[in-house]
Design a protein around this motif. Sequence first.
Motif, PDB file in Angstrom:
ATOM      1  N   UNK A 380     -10.657   7.217  11.059  1.00  0.00           N
ATOM      2  CA  UNK A 380     -10.982   6.671   9.742  1.00  0.00           C
ATOM      3  C   UNK A 380     -10.347   5.292   9.560  1.00  0.00           C
ATOM      4  N   UNK A 381     -11.016   4.433   8.800  1.00  0.00           N
ATOM      5  CA  UNK A 381     -10.516   3.100   8.476  1.00  0.00           C
ATOM      6  C   UNK A 381      -9.922   3.128   7.075  1.00  0.00           C
ATOM      7  N   UNK A 382      -8.714   2.596   6.779  1.00  0.00           N
ATOM      8  CA  UNK A 382      -7.779   1.997   7.690  1.00  0.00           C
ATOM      9  C   UNK A 382      -6.381   2.347   7.187  1.00  0.00           C
ATOM     10  N   UNK A 383      -5.472   2.660   8.139  1.00  0.00           N
ATOM     11  CA  UNK A 383      -4.092   3.006   7.813  1.00  0.00           C
ATOM     12  C   UNK A 383      -3.313   1.715   7.563  1.00  0.00           C
ATOM     13  N   UNK A 384      -3.513   1.159   6.367  1.00  0.00           N
ATOM     14  CA  UNK A 384      -2.917  -0.119   6.020  1.00  0.00           C
ATOM     15  C   UNK A 384      -3.028  -0.295   4.515  1.00  0.00           C
ATOM     16  N   UNK A 385      -2.344  -1.295   3.995  1.00  0.00           N
ATOM     17  CA  UNK A 385      -2.418  -1.592   2.562  1.00  0.00           C
ATOM     18  C   UNK A 385      -3.307  -2.790   2.263  1.00  0.00           C
ATOM     19  N   UNK A 386      -3.764  -3.502   3.295  1.00  0.00           N
ATOM     20  CA  UNK A 386      -4.502  -4.731   3.074  1.00  0.00           C
ATOM     21  C   UNK A 386      -5.891  -4.706   3.691  1.00  0.00           C
ATOM     22  N   UNK A 392      -3.407   3.023   2.093  1.00  0.00           N
ATOM     23  CA  UNK A 392      -2.069   2.886   1.537  1.00  0.00           C
ATOM     24  C   UNK A 392      -2.038   1.795   0.473  1.00  0.00           C
ATOM     25  N   UNK A 393      -1.083   1.931  -0.458  1.00  0.00           N
ATOM     26  CA  UNK A 393      -0.874   0.898  -1.464  1.00  0.00           C
ATOM     27  C   UNK A 393       0.120  -0.128  -0.917  1.00  0.00           C
ATOM     28  N   UNK A 394       0.365  -1.187  -1.684  1.00  0.00           N
ATOM     29  CA  UNK A 394       1.199  -2.275  -1.181  1.00  0.00           C
ATOM     30  C   UNK A 394       2.654  -1.857  -0.997  1.00  0.00           C
ATOM     31  N   UNK A 395       3.079  -0.786  -1.681  1.00  0.00           N
ATOM     32  CA  UNK A 395       4.429  -0.272  -1.452  1.00  0.00           C
ATOM     33  C   UNK A 395       4.437   0.822  -0.383  1.00  0.00           C
ATOM     34  N   UNK A 396       3.311   0.985   0.269  1.00  0.00           N
ATOM     35  CA  UNK A 396       3.117   1.965   1.336  1.00  0.00           C
ATOM     36  C   UNK A 396       3.093   3.409   0.846  1.00  0.00           C
ATOM     37  N   UNK A 397       2.942   3.602  -0.435  1.00  0.00           N
ATOM     38  CA  UNK A 397       2.622   4.935  -0.924  1.00  0.00           C
ATOM     39  C   UNK A 397       1.166   5.229  -0.573  1.00  0.00           C
ATOM     40  N   UNK A 398       0.787   6.492  -0.628  1.00  0.00           N
ATOM     41  CA  UNK A 398      -0.540   6.893  -0.161  1.00  0.00           C
ATOM     42  C   UNK A 398      -1.528   6.896  -1.318  1.00  0.00           C
TER      43      UNK A 398
END
Length: 626
Positions: A380-386, A392-398
Amino acid sequence: MSHDHGSDRTDASTDEQTADHRRDDTAGDRTGDASGGYADGVARRVDAVSRRNFLRTAAGAGAATALGLGITGSAAADGIPTPWLHRDGNLIRDPSDNEVILRGVNVPDAKRMNAKEFRPDADETIARATNAEEGWYSRIVRLPIQPTDVGGHDTGGIPPVPGFSQSQLESYVQNHLRPAVDTCAEHNVYCIVDYHRHRGQDEAHAYDSEGIDEELTMFWETVAPEFAEDSNVLFEVYNEPIHPFQGHYEPNVDVDPTDDEAIETWNTWKAAAQPWVDTIREHAPRNLILIGSPRWSQWTYQAPRNEFDGDNLAYTGHVYGHQNLRPLSEYFGEPAEEVPVFMTEFGWGENGANYITGTADDEGQEFLDFFADYDVHWQVWCFDSKWRPAMLDHDWSVKPYGEFWREELAAHRDQDVPDGEVDTGTDDDTPTDTATPTATPTATPTATPTATPTDTPTPSGPTSTPTPTDAPNTPTDTPATDALVINDYDGDPAWSANRNDLGQWCGAGSFANGSGEVEDGALVLAYDNGGWYQEQINRDVSDYDTLVLSVAGASGGEESEVRFSMGGASGMLADVTDDSIGTTLSTVAVDMASAGVDRTSSSLSLRLNFWQGGSSRLRIDGVRLE
């Protein structure tokens, strides 16, 4: 369908057939010097064994801890065995001929991550995506290698052809790609080394142009021999070749990938790409090779009609919210019945162009149903905040989107994995645990992140549906003496141990009461438009006809709010049973044959999900087969 994750603009088209949609909101790494992103310019390729020992020690201590990732030194012991894999018809098998299905995530370009501009580096990201203590059970990580990043170009632009020099490529492999592949090995997961070009619709960027041929030949002559001895590495030849395809130059003409006219497109693509496949195979005799298709790898349908030449070949498909590629069963399921198919990109976003937007209830459920019906591998796309759609969110919460797929990865954590031992990196002679499709998990899946974002789907709980006071503590029916008890929730084994009476994995998450609570010998699940529950069976149950749930609801009628999945069958529970859930314990029976359940599956499981919009409380006293 890929995206150089630089800006939010598309290249030249915004219709649903284009796929340049995932974008990084920052400028990213624009350096093009030989340092490859390191200040001293010194080659940083480290022996895999040394890195394994170093990272196992440092995994819980450095920047990862500073980011609150919760990664511990035991993380390297998670994962699965990663032996060489081979193709058998439309299936992928391990050396013991067990069927293997690889499920996981995409991460950003390794050099982009290592620039550490508003995101963790590649080692930290891969560690998190595979960290069982946080509930992440990625069994494969896709590593996109972008000409933009290899050559140090503006992340918002279209990389030229060629996109990099030989020295830039060698620096990238040494400083970024080799370490990322080694990190995947350290965490005992497979990885896809993906040549990630996907932009440009002029003649210079056509996949059958001389410049693109020279660039890909250089790439694979360098990369394939580097990883030829890495059993955990799969090669993806070309992420998303765009054109030529039939209809490309005529805006009012849309040639469907299933049309007879589409054969010409596939033949053109095969003629261009076969030499790259041959180059990989010449240098890497054993690695699986994944092959895309024109129009952003959307023409998977044509693969079985004229396969590429070579051994251990599989084919990729990319799809997001594209309505012109529905039903998924036609465009991607039918070919998967003849050749191995990897959905190396898919997903949906809350906003954006029409071809990417979607919801968990619609596109999410479509993907779940599709994967339940076909032996398709997915990343799945994408394990990232950007890079969007971002898990993920910018604080790396899910984000809720990420939670959706984290739960699905956890649900399949022990299914369709290779047989063998997990490499823990230890030097002693102590036998290591064997990871098999039914192995005891290293850690209990976590249904919610350590730091729960404010927009997670986890509800606060229903307030108007209390537990019925007239529900007896014991079922009113008597199970047949030859019934196969899946789980009776009597505390032996305990629900918290994530093991049922068959010795298989079981679990739940995203409920108002977390992963459910056992009260007086029954499992209580409080839901408010959210929650999933699963009992793995992992055996042929052809001798049994009926699934029986002993259940009560707070309001009654909850069968219309619960979605049932089992052995390839999927639908609302109300549609597969003639019984109703009442407010006192009674049996709800499902005729498995009538429901379409494949009772012969060695990876059989029962799954219920509660994302259909209802709020109530279920009390499950037991689940059995008769």
